[in-house]
Design a protein around this motif. Structure first.
Motif, short mmCIF file in Angstrom:
data_model
loop_
_atom_site.label_atom_id
_atom_site.label_comp_id
_atom_site.label_asym_id
_atom_site.label_seq_id
_atom_site.Cartn_x
_atom_site.Cartn_y
_atom_site.Cartn_z
N MET A 4 19.58 -4.22 1.04
CA MET A 4 19.74 -3.35 2.21
C MET A 4 20.43 -2.05 1.84
O MET A 4 20.12 -0.99 2.40
CB MET A 4 20.52 -4.07 3.31
N ALA A 5 21.38 -2.09 0.90
CA ALA A 5 22.03 -0.87 0.45
C ALA A 5 21.02 0.04 -0.24
O ALA A 5 21.03 1.27 -0.06
CB ALA A 5 23.19 -1.20 -0.49
N ARG A 6 20.16 -0.55 -1.06
CA ARG A 6 19.13 0.23 -1.76
C ARG A 6 18.16 0.85 -0.76
O ARG A 6 17.79 2.04 -0.88
CB ARG A 6 18.39 -0.68 -2.74
N VAL A 7 17.74 0.09 0.23
CA VAL A 7 16.83 0.60 1.25
C VAL A 7 17.49 1.74 2.03
O VAL A 7 16.86 2.77 2.31
CB VAL A 7 16.39 -0.54 2.20
N THR A 8 18.76 1.56 2.39
CA THR A 8 19.47 2.58 3.16
C THR A 8 19.65 3.86 2.35
O THR A 8 19.49 4.97 2.88
CB THR A 8 20.84 2.05 3.61
N SER A 9 19.96 3.73 1.06
CA SER A 9 20.14 4.92 0.23
C SER A 9 18.82 5.69 0.09
O SER A 9 18.82 6.93 0.14
CB SER A 9 20.68 4.53 -1.15
N ALA A 27 0.82 -1.22 0.00
CA ALA A 27 0.00 0.00 0.00
C ALA A 27 0.85 1.27 0.00
O ALA A 27 0.49 2.27 -0.63
CB ALA A 27 -0.93 0.00 1.21
N ASP A 28 1.97 1.22 0.67
CA ASP A 28 2.82 2.41 0.83
C ASP A 28 3.66 2.64 -0.42
O ASP A 28 4.48 1.79 -0.80
CB ASP A 28 3.72 2.22 2.06
N GLU A 29 3.50 3.82 -1.05
CA GLU A 29 4.23 4.11 -2.29
C GLU A 29 5.74 4.15 -2.07
O GLU A 29 6.52 3.74 -2.94
CB GLU A 29 3.76 5.46 -2.87
N SER A 30 6.18 4.64 -0.92
CA SER A 30 7.61 4.70 -0.65
C SER A 30 8.21 3.31 -0.52
O SER A 30 9.36 3.07 -0.93
CB SER A 30 7.89 5.50 0.63
N TYR A 59 15.28 10.30 1.63
CA TYR A 59 14.06 10.80 2.28
C TYR A 59 14.41 11.74 3.43
O TYR A 59 13.74 12.77 3.63
CB TYR A 59 13.23 9.62 2.79
N LEU A 60 15.46 11.40 4.18
CA LEU A 60 15.86 12.19 5.35
C LEU A 60 16.78 13.35 4.98
O LEU A 60 17.20 14.11 5.86
CB LEU A 60 16.56 11.29 6.37
N LYS A 61 17.13 13.45 3.68
CA LYS A 61 18.03 14.50 3.19
C LYS A 61 19.40 14.43 3.87
O LYS A 61 19.99 15.45 4.26
CB LYS A 61 17.39 15.89 3.37
N ILE A 62 19.89 13.21 4.02
CA ILE A 62 21.23 12.96 4.54
C ILE A 62 22.17 12.72 3.36
O ILE A 62 21.88 11.88 2.50
CB ILE A 62 21.25 11.73 5.48
N GLU A 63 23.26 13.46 3.28
CA GLU A 63 24.22 13.27 2.19
C GLU A 63 24.87 11.89 2.30
O GLU A 63 25.23 11.45 3.39
CB GLU A 63 25.29 14.35 2.24
N TYR A 64 25.02 11.23 1.15
CA TYR A 64 25.62 9.90 1.18
C TYR A 64 26.34 9.59 -0.12
O TYR A 64 26.07 10.18 -1.17
CB TYR A 64 24.56 8.84 1.46
N GLU A 65 27.28 8.65 -0.02
CA GLU A 65 27.91 8.01 -1.18
C GLU A 65 27.68 6.51 -1.04
O GLU A 65 27.51 6.01 0.08
CB GLU A 65 29.42 8.26 -1.22
N GLN A 66 27.70 5.82 -2.15
CA GLN A 66 27.54 4.37 -2.13
C GLN A 66 28.73 3.72 -2.80
O GLN A 66 29.03 4.00 -3.96
CB GLN A 66 26.24 3.96 -2.83
N TRP A 67 29.44 2.88 -2.05
CA TRP A 67 30.61 2.17 -2.57
C TRP A 67 30.26 0.68 -2.68
O TRP A 67 29.76 0.08 -1.72
CB TRP A 67 31.81 2.32 -1.64
#
Length: 228
Positions: free
Chosen positions: A123-128, A72-75, A133-141
């Motif tokens: 889990m990497a996709r969920v975390t990114s 149900a949840d779009e996010s 959503y939280l507007k936290i800057e991130y990089e993915q390695w």
């Protein structure tokens, strides 16, 4: 007696039975582990829920039932991964409590730090997406997308060393790099013996037990809301 289960691969180490006994009471829940070595042998949800009231799913099967459930949840739909399923009127609804738990935990874990996500799986996709959503800057390695960064793991070269490193890799991965003194390492695996030895008495290390507890509480809330 509530009948719950965790479905995954090589999950004999799981603490989920203990956690759900803490949430519901030892005599109120029967929790079993459903360990499958490949997708071919996994029964349908219709068969599984003949003996279940709720189902948790862990790696590597968080995409296995996507076509069999309603989200149900779009996010949560955007995640392309589910880890919690309930049965409602002969159909199945699902969510991702890793995501809802990360939304609660990330602000406190990051505390203004930028984030480096290790890995490229579910889990990497969920975390990114939680970071976005939280507007936290991130990089993915990751090995697949940034092999040089992933293999070198040279955090000292970063201009901002005040970072939160979030390990989303499978349990087989062992992190051996040096991290800056101001950095924090959050391992989304829990009871990872090699990491516990490497980071022995290092306050910069947090394992994934806090995430496991938070997502278990969210799973219990999800099952309750669907039931009501």
């Amino acid at each position: 007696m509530l009948r719950l289960a965790l479905l995954g691969k090589n999950i004999s180490h799981s603490l989920s039975p203990k956690l759900y006994q803490e949430i519901y009471g030892e005599n109120q829940v029967k929790y079993k582990l459903l360990d499958f070595q490949n997708e071919i042998t996994i029964p349908s949800l219709q068969i599984l829920f003949k003996d279940l009231d709720g189902l948790n799913i862990t790696a590597p099967y968080k995409q296995h039932f996507l076509k069999s459930v309603t989200i149900a949840d779009e996010s949560v739909k955007k995640l392309n991964a589910i880890n919690c399923v309930a049965s409602v009127n002969n159909s199945f609804v699902a969510t991702n409590t890793d995501y809802t738990a990360l939304l609660k935990l990330l602000p406190n874990m990051a505390q203004g730090r930028s984030v480096i996500i290790l890995g490229s799986g579910a889990m990497a996709r969920v975390t990114s997406l939680a970071c976005k959503y939280l507007k936290i800057e991130y990089e993915q390695w990751s090995r697949s997308e940034t092999p040089n960064l992933f293999e070198q793991m040279n955090f000292e070269k970063l201009s901002d060393k005040n970072i939160l490193i979030v390990n989303c890799c499978a349990r087989e991965f062992v992190f051996r790099a040096e991290i800056p003194g101001s950095a924090v390492f959050w391992d989304l695996n829990y009871a990872h013996k090699e990491h516990e030895l490497i980071f022995a008495r290092d306050k910069r290390y947090t394992d994934g037990l806090n995430l496991l507890r938070a997502q278990a509480k969210d799973a219990a809330a999800f099952w309750s809301s669907v039931k009501n």
